[in-house]
Scaffold this motif. Sequence first.
Motif, PDB file in Angstrom:
ATOM      1  N   ASN A   1      47.189  19.824  44.150  1.00 56.96           N
ATOM      2  CA  ASN A   1      45.890  19.186  43.946  1.00 56.96           C
ATOM      3  C   ASN A   1      45.244  18.854  45.292  1.00 56.96           C
ATOM      4  O   ASN A   1      44.046  19.042  45.482  1.00 56.96           O
ATOM      5  CB  ASN A   1      46.086  17.933  43.090  1.00 56.96           C
ATOM      6  CG  ASN A   1      44.842  17.522  42.370  1.00 56.96           C
ATOM      7  OD1 ASN A   1      43.754  17.543  42.919  1.00 56.96           O
ATOM      8  ND2 ASN A   1      45.010  17.115  41.125  1.00 56.96           N
TER       9      ASN A   1
ATOM     10  N   PHE B   1      44.097  22.110  46.860  1.00 53.08           N
ATOM     11  CA  PHE B   1      42.872  22.548  46.190  1.00 53.08           C
ATOM     12  C   PHE B   1      41.656  21.808  46.753  1.00 53.08           C
ATOM     13  O   PHE B   1      40.631  22.424  47.056  1.00 53.08           O
ATOM     14  CB  PHE B   1      42.977  22.331  44.677  1.00 53.08           C
ATOM     15  CG  PHE B   1      41.643  22.264  43.998  1.00 53.08           C
ATOM     16  CD1 PHE B   1      40.867  23.402  43.834  1.00 53.08           C
ATOM     17  CD2 PHE B   1      41.138  21.052  43.572  1.00 53.08           C
ATOM     18  CE1 PHE B   1      39.611  23.326  43.241  1.00 53.08           C
ATOM     19  CE2 PHE B   1      39.890  20.968  42.971  1.00 53.08           C
ATOM     20  CZ  PHE B   1      39.130  22.115  42.807  1.00 53.08           C
TER      21      PHE B   1
ATOM     22  N   ASP C   1      35.743  27.212  41.092  1.00 53.62           N
ATOM     23  CA  ASP C   1      36.555  28.324  40.598  1.00 53.62           C
ATOM     24  C   ASP C   1      37.067  29.187  41.747  1.00 53.62           C
ATOM     25  O   ASP C   1      38.214  29.645  41.726  1.00 53.62           O
ATOM     26  CB  ASP C   1      35.747  29.193  39.626  1.00 53.62           C
ATOM     27  CG  ASP C   1      35.369  28.444  38.357  1.00 53.62           C
ATOM     28  OD1 ASP C   1      35.921  27.350  38.107  1.00 53.62           O
ATOM     29  OD2 ASP C   1      34.503  28.949  37.618  1.00 53.62           O
TER      30      ASP C   1
ATOM     31  N   ILE D   1      40.003  27.489  43.357  1.00 54.94           N
ATOM     32  CA  ILE D   1      41.175  27.609  42.481  1.00 54.94           C
ATOM     33  C   ILE D   1      41.759  29.015  42.574  1.00 54.94           C
ATOM     34  O   ILE D   1      42.981  29.191  42.713  1.00 54.94           O
ATOM     35  CB  ILE D   1      40.806  27.248  41.027  1.00 54.94           C
ATOM     36  CG1 ILE D   1      40.453  25.762  40.921  1.00 54.94           C
ATOM     37  CG2 ILE D   1      41.945  27.609  40.071  1.00 54.94           C
ATOM     38  CD1 ILE D   1      39.812  25.360  39.604  1.00 54.94           C
TER      39      ILE D   1
ATOM     40  N   ALA E   1      46.694  26.974  38.078  1.00 51.35           N
ATOM     41  CA  ALA E   1      45.272  27.258  38.301  1.00 51.35           C
ATOM     42  C   ALA E   1      44.458  26.934  37.058  1.00 51.35           C
ATOM     43  O   ALA E   1      43.362  26.360  37.150  1.00 51.35           O
ATOM     44  CB  ALA E   1      45.084  28.730  38.691  1.00 51.35           C
TER      45      ALA E   1
ATOM     46  N   LEU F   1      44.117  23.185  36.883  1.00 48.85           N
ATOM     47  CA  LEU F   1      43.100  22.720  37.826  1.00 48.85           C
ATOM     48  C   LEU F   1      41.698  22.991  37.293  1.00 48.85           C
ATOM     49  O   LEU F   1      40.807  22.146  37.399  1.00 48.85           O
ATOM     50  CB  LEU F   1      43.271  23.394  39.190  1.00 48.85           C
ATOM     51  CG  LEU F   1      44.394  22.881  40.084  1.00 48.85           C
ATOM     52  CD1 LEU F   1      44.572  23.798  41.286  1.00 48.85           C
ATOM     53  CD2 LEU F   1      44.117  21.456  40.533  1.00 48.85           C
ATOM     54  N   SER F   2      41.498  24.168  36.705  1.00 44.45           N
ATOM     55  CA  SER F   2      40.159  24.502  36.198  1.00 44.45           C
ATOM     56  C   SER F   2      39.777  23.612  35.025  1.00 44.45           C
ATOM     57  O   SER F   2      38.617  23.220  34.892  1.00 44.45           O
ATOM     58  CB  SER F   2      40.069  25.977  35.819  1.00 44.45           C
ATOM     59  OG  SER F   2      40.785  26.250  34.642  1.00 44.45           O
TER      60      SER F   2
ATOM     61  N   TYR G   1      38.361  28.246  32.774  1.00 48.06           N
ATOM     62  CA  TYR G   1      39.768  28.634  32.762  1.00 48.06           C
ATOM     63  C   TYR G   1      39.956  30.051  32.231  1.00 48.06           C
ATOM     64  O   TYR G   1      40.870  30.760  32.647  1.00 48.06           O
ATOM     65  CB  TYR G   1      40.620  27.626  31.988  1.00 48.06           C
ATOM     66  CG  TYR G   1      40.511  27.725  30.487  1.00 48.06           C
ATOM     67  CD1 TYR G   1      41.393  28.513  29.765  1.00 48.06           C
ATOM     68  CD2 TYR G   1      39.530  27.023  29.792  1.00 48.06           C
ATOM     69  CE1 TYR G   1      41.297  28.602  28.381  1.00 48.06           C
ATOM     70  CE2 TYR G   1      39.432  27.102  28.425  1.00 48.06           C
ATOM     71  CZ  TYR G   1      40.314  27.899  27.714  1.00 48.06           C
ATOM     72  OH  TYR G   1      40.213  27.987  26.356  1.00 48.06           O
TER      73      TYR G   1
END
Length: 154
Positions: free
Chosen positions: A20, A23, A106, A109, A131, A134-135, A144
Amino acid sequence: MEDLHIPVKKKLETRSNTRNHVFNLVFQLEFFEPSHIKDILDKYYEILDTEEQIEKLENENFIPLKINKSIIEKQLYGLINNLSNIDEKIKECSKGWEISRIDKVDLAILRLAIYEMLFDDVPTKVAINEAIELSKEYSSEKSYRFINAVLGKV
């Protein structure tokens, strides 16, 4: 009786927590030159320290997690060093989409997941799953699906 301060040993963050952080830093690369990454890291760590101090003031039982700076920096610098290869892979796997048209969240990610899949020791399934998580947390409702489709072609 004397008030003794017993230091609390911090637990190490999970790999997901560390991801995280990476990211968030990768996302910032959209707005700052990679040559400024040391300054970005210093400021980021300063903000995390400030948040920790605030949390301690609000909750005396708060036990912060120990941030794994070595993994954060390894991944961040590794990603930066392989950015052109990663972006090529994104172009190749997202037919019809120019990098400039991909949502910045995006894109961050995707870059992180592809870095983990191709240049780090993270299993492909784990990188894709993380991923997608996260999305779902940071991007639009349907992002996603796009991320999953692109990463499925890597």
